[in-house]
Scaffold this motif. Sequence first.
Motif, PDB file in Angstrom:
ATOM      1  N   ALA A   1       0.814  -1.211   0.000  1.00 56.32           N
ATOM      2  CA  ALA A   1       0.000   0.000   0.000  1.00 56.32           C
ATOM      3  C   ALA A   1       0.852   1.268   0.000  1.00 56.32           C
ATOM      4  O   ALA A   1       0.389   2.329  -0.393  1.00 56.32           O
ATOM      5  CB  ALA A   1      -0.924   0.007   1.213  1.00 56.32           C
ATOM      6  N   MET A   2       2.115   1.138   0.441  1.00 54.70           N
ATOM      7  CA  MET A   2       2.971   2.326   0.555  1.00 54.70           C
ATOM      8  C   MET A   2       4.436   1.911   0.581  1.00 54.70           C
ATOM      9  O   MET A   2       4.768   0.750   0.814  1.00 54.70           O
ATOM     10  CB  MET A   2       2.644   3.089   1.836  1.00 54.70           C
ATOM     11  N   MET A   3       5.292   2.890   0.337  1.00 55.13           N
ATOM     12  CA  MET A   3       6.738   2.725   0.488  1.00 55.13           C
ATOM     13  C   MET A   3       7.170   3.689   1.584  1.00 55.13           C
ATOM     14  O   MET A   3       6.777   4.855   1.582  1.00 55.13           O
ATOM     15  CB  MET A   3       7.479   3.060  -0.797  1.00 55.13           C
ATOM     16  N   VAL A   4       7.971   3.204   2.510  1.00 51.98           N
ATOM     17  CA  VAL A   4       8.467   4.035   3.604  1.00 51.98           C
ATOM     18  C   VAL A   4       9.970   4.221   3.413  1.00 51.98           C
ATOM     19  O   VAL A   4      10.694   3.245   3.208  1.00 51.98           O
ATOM     20  CB  VAL A   4       8.177   3.378   4.972  1.00 51.98           C
ATOM     21  N   HIS A   5      10.407   5.465   3.461  1.00 50.49           N
ATOM     22  CA  HIS A   5      11.835   5.779   3.326  1.00 50.49           C
ATOM     23  C   HIS A   5      12.373   6.240   4.669  1.00 50.49           C
ATOM     24  O   HIS A   5      11.749   7.047   5.354  1.00 50.49           O
ATOM     25  CB  HIS A   5      12.052   6.883   2.282  1.00 50.49           C
ATOM     26  N   THR A   6      13.536   5.713   5.024  1.00 47.87           N
ATOM     27  CA  THR A   6      14.149   6.107   6.283  1.00 47.87           C
ATOM     28  C   THR A   6      15.334   7.032   6.086  1.00 47.87           C
ATOM     29  O   THR A   6      15.738   7.712   7.004  1.00 47.87           O
ATOM     30  CB  THR A   6      14.598   4.869   7.088  1.00 47.87           C
ATOM     31  N   ASP A   7      15.895   7.083   4.906  1.00 47.36           N
ATOM     32  CA  ASP A   7      16.979   8.009   4.578  1.00 47.36           C
ATOM     33  C   ASP A   7      16.727   8.540   3.176  1.00 47.36           C
ATOM     34  O   ASP A   7      16.336   7.774   2.289  1.00 47.36           O
ATOM     35  CB  ASP A   7      18.347   7.300   4.594  1.00 47.36           C
ATOM     36  N   ALA A   8      16.971   9.816   2.961  1.00 47.32           N
ATOM     37  CA  ALA A   8      16.767  10.400   1.643  1.00 47.32           C
ATOM     38  C   ALA A   8      17.603   9.650   0.614  1.00 47.32           C
ATOM     39  O   ALA A   8      18.792   9.438   0.798  1.00 47.32           O
ATOM     40  CB  ALA A   8      17.141  11.875   1.656  1.00 47.32           C
ATOM     41  N   GLY A   9      16.956   9.191  -0.458  1.00 46.98           N
ATOM     42  CA  GLY A   9      17.650   8.492  -1.521  1.00 46.98           C
ATOM     43  C   GLY A   9      17.830   7.004  -1.311  1.00 46.98           C
ATOM     44  O   GLY A   9      18.198   6.280  -2.227  1.00 46.98           O
ATOM     45  N   ALA A  10      17.576   6.505  -0.098  1.00 47.28           N
ATOM     46  CA  ALA A  10      17.724   5.069   0.165  1.00 47.28           C
ATOM     47  C   ALA A  10      16.515   4.322  -0.390  1.00 47.28           C
ATOM     48  O   ALA A  10      15.454   4.895  -0.597  1.00 47.28           O
ATOM     49  CB  ALA A  10      17.848   4.818   1.663  1.00 47.28           C
ATOM     50  N   ALA A  11      16.682   3.043  -0.611  1.00 45.81           N
ATOM     51  CA  ALA A  11      15.578   2.225  -1.105  1.00 45.81           C
ATOM     52  C   ALA A  11      14.421   2.261  -0.115  1.00 45.81           C
ATOM     53  O   ALA A  11      14.628   2.261   1.096  1.00 45.81           O
ATOM     54  CB  ALA A  11      16.043   0.789  -1.310  1.00 45.81           C
ATOM     55  N   GLY A  12      13.214   2.295  -0.650  1.00 45.31           N
ATOM     56  CA  GLY A  12      12.030   2.305   0.196  1.00 45.31           C
ATOM     57  C   GLY A  12      11.722   0.931   0.760  1.00 45.31           C
ATOM     58  O   GLY A  12      12.156  -0.086   0.225  1.00 45.31           O
ATOM     59  N   ILE A  13      10.966   0.919   1.830  1.00 49.13           N
ATOM     60  CA  ILE A  13      10.541  -0.323   2.474  1.00 49.13           C
ATOM     61  C   ILE A  13       9.064  -0.505   2.154  1.00 49.13           C
ATOM     62  O   ILE A  13       8.236   0.319   2.553  1.00 49.13           O
ATOM     63  CB  ILE A  13      10.749  -0.237   3.993  1.00 49.13           C
ATOM     64  N   PRO A  14       8.691  -1.553   1.401  1.00 49.72           N
ATOM     65  CA  PRO A  14       7.277  -1.750   1.080  1.00 49.72           C
ATOM     66  C   PRO A  14       6.507  -2.213   2.310  1.00 49.72           C
ATOM     67  O   PRO A  14       6.942  -3.109   3.025  1.00 49.72           O
ATOM     68  CB  PRO A  14       7.306  -2.831  -0.009  1.00 49.72           C
ATOM     69  N   LEU A  15       5.370  -1.580   2.566  1.00 54.65           N
ATOM     70  CA  LEU A  15       4.511  -1.946   3.704  1.00 54.65           C
ATOM     71  C   LEU A  15       3.065  -2.031   3.251  1.00 54.65           C
ATOM     72  O   LEU A  15       2.623  -1.272   2.393  1.00 54.65           O
ATOM     73  CB  LEU A  15       4.603  -0.915   4.822  1.00 54.65           C
ATOM     74  N   GLY A  16       2.336  -2.927   3.878  1.00 57.82           N
ATOM     75  CA  GLY A  16       0.896  -2.997   3.651  1.00 57.82           C
ATOM     76  C   GLY A  16       0.475  -3.950   2.560  1.00 57.82           C
ATOM     77  O   GLY A  16      -0.650  -3.863   2.075  1.00 57.82           O
ATOM     78  N   ALA A  17       1.326  -4.895   2.146  1.00 60.26           N
ATOM     79  CA  ALA A  17       0.873  -5.916   1.215  1.00 60.26           C
ATOM     80  C   ALA A  17      -0.046  -6.868   1.965  1.00 60.26           C
ATOM     81  O   ALA A  17       0.236  -7.239   3.106  1.00 60.26           O
ATOM     82  CB  ALA A  17       2.055  -6.672   0.620  1.00 60.26           C
ATOM     83  N   HIS A  18      -1.151  -7.243   1.378  1.00 56.88           N
ATOM     84  CA  HIS A  18      -2.121  -8.130   2.023  1.00 56.88           C
ATOM     85  C   HIS A  18      -1.471  -9.440   2.412  1.00 56.88           C
ATOM     86  O   HIS A  18      -1.786 -10.032   3.435  1.00 56.88           O
ATOM     87  CB  HIS A  18      -3.300  -8.366   1.083  1.00 56.88           C
TER      88      HIS A  18
END
Length: 86
Positions: free
Chosen positions: A64-81
Motif C-alpha cells: 500500500a505504501m513505500m516508507v523511506h528512512t533516509d533520503a535516496g535510500a531504497a524504500g521499504i514496502p509496507l501494507g501488502a495483504h
Amino acid sequence: MDGFERGVVTRISVEIEYPDGSVEITEISDPGHVSAVVFDESAVIATDLCAFNVSESDWRANPAMMVHTDAGAAGIPLGAHNDRRN
C-alpha cells in the motif's frame, strides 16, 4: 536559539482498506527515522518500482505504501495483504 523547534512524531498509524474490503491498521516503527511515506506510484522512485508494482494479477502482493528512512535510500514496502500478521 539553534535552529527551529517543532513537535516530534512519536507514532504513525495507517489504516489500509484492501480491494476485498478487509481493513488493517498498521504502525510504522521508529517514526523518528522516517523521511517519507509514498502512497502513489507517480512518487515512487524508479529503483523502488519493482517492489511497489509486484503483481498485475494478484493485488495481495502489492504494498500500500513505500516508507523511506533516509533520503535516496531504497524504500521499504509496507501494507501488502500477503504480509498481514493477523
